[in-house]
Design a protein around this motif. Structure first.
Motif, mmCIF file in Angstrom:
data_model
loop_
_atom_site.group_PDB
_atom_site.id
_atom_site.type_symbol
_atom_site.label_atom_id
_atom_site.label_comp_id
_atom_site.label_asym_id
_atom_site.label_seq_id
_atom_site.Cartn_x
_atom_site.Cartn_y
_atom_site.Cartn_z
ATOM 1 N N ASN A 76 37.853 68.977 75.175
ATOM 2 C CA ASN A 76 36.597 68.356 75.581
ATOM 3 C C ASN A 76 35.977 67.485 74.502
ATOM 4 O O ASN A 76 34.883 66.945 74.689
ATOM 5 N N LEU A 77 36.647 67.365 73.379
ATOM 6 C CA LEU A 77 36.221 66.456 72.318
ATOM 7 C C LEU A 77 37.032 65.175 72.461
ATOM 8 O O LEU A 77 38.123 65.054 71.919
ATOM 9 N N SER A 78 36.511 64.240 73.247
ATOM 10 C CA SER A 78 37.225 62.994 73.489
ATOM 11 C C SER A 78 36.256 61.820 73.401
ATOM 12 O O SER A 78 35.038 62.005 73.457
ATOM 13 N N LEU A 79 36.819 60.640 73.280
ATOM 14 C CA LEU A 79 36.005 59.439 73.125
ATOM 15 C C LEU A 79 35.308 59.092 74.438
ATOM 16 O O LEU A 79 35.969 58.872 75.455
ATOM 17 N N PRO A 80 33.976 59.038 74.451
ATOM 18 C CA PRO A 80 33.252 58.641 75.669
ATOM 19 C C PRO A 80 33.433 57.141 75.905
ATOM 20 O O PRO A 80 33.592 56.368 74.963
ATOM 21 N N GLN A 81 33.420 56.743 77.153
ATOM 22 C CA GLN A 81 33.631 55.334 77.474
ATOM 23 C C GLN A 81 32.327 54.555 77.642
ATOM 24 O O GLN A 81 32.329 53.336 77.537
#
Length: 197
Positions: A76-81
């Motif tokens: 759940n630690l991913s780059l937001p768009q």
């Protein structure tokens, strides 16, 4: 002449390996159970609160819980768009890290840095795109003017319709994403190290 093993000896040998497999199976089951609970904690559908999460985890192997929570947090630690993307999943991932590491100050510090870092990405992405547009505007105006003279009517080109600009933007945005992704991967590896995984 070689020693012939009795059926009893063979059965005992097989039982020993089965016992080890039972331990592995229990560990894997505990990891899966903890991941499901953590997923429900983070998810919007059928959510559970922190108390329900902790209650569900209390009966499981602590090492399995740690592994499951870190894996779920990492996912759940991913780059937001977009900059207005809901960050509740991110906050809950940070909470999973706190629980997994038993409030380890170093892990919490890293998780909080990651939270800020990930929130910064869409702003940096937008800023880069706007700077590229400002830099490319004179070229786009020149192209529009040239086409207007050629066709005898006003032609207004947009950034989105200019293949040269869009290709340059795509390459620069991919570079930015790769830099952020590399930093994120490094931080996740540090987190695993802190957690002892």
């Amino acid at each position: 002449m070689g020693k012939i093993k009795s059926a009893w000896e063979i059965a005992l040998e097989r039982t020993e390996s089965i016992q080890m497999d039972k331990n592995k199976l229990k560990y894997k089951t505990d990891v899966d159970t903890a991941r499901r609970l953590a997923g429900r904690f983070i998810a919007d559908d059928e959510p559970i609160d922190e108390k329900e999460l902790r209650d569900g985890l209390s009966a499981l192997d602590s090492k399995a819980v740690k592994e499951a929570l870190i894996i779920t947090a990492e996912a759940n630690l991913s780059l937001p768009q977009t900059e207005d993307e809901d960050d509740s999943r991110l906050r809950k991932a940070v909470k999973l890290i706190e629980i997994a590491t038993d409030n380890n100050a170093q892990a919490i510090g890293l998780a909080n840095e990651l939270e800020g870092f990930l929130k910064q990405y869409p702003l940096h992405r937008k800023d880069l795109f706007e700077k590229m547009k400002a830099q490319y505007q004179p070229i786009l105006d020149e192209k529009s003017e040239k086409l207007s003279r050629q066709y005898g009517t006003e032609v207004k080109l947009s950034f989105e319709s200019d293949k040269e600009f869009m290709e340059a933007a795509r390459k620069n945005l991919e570079k930015l994403e790769a830099q952020y992704q590399a930093t994120l991967t490094n931080a996740k590896n540090q987190l695993r190290e802190i957690a002892g995984l």
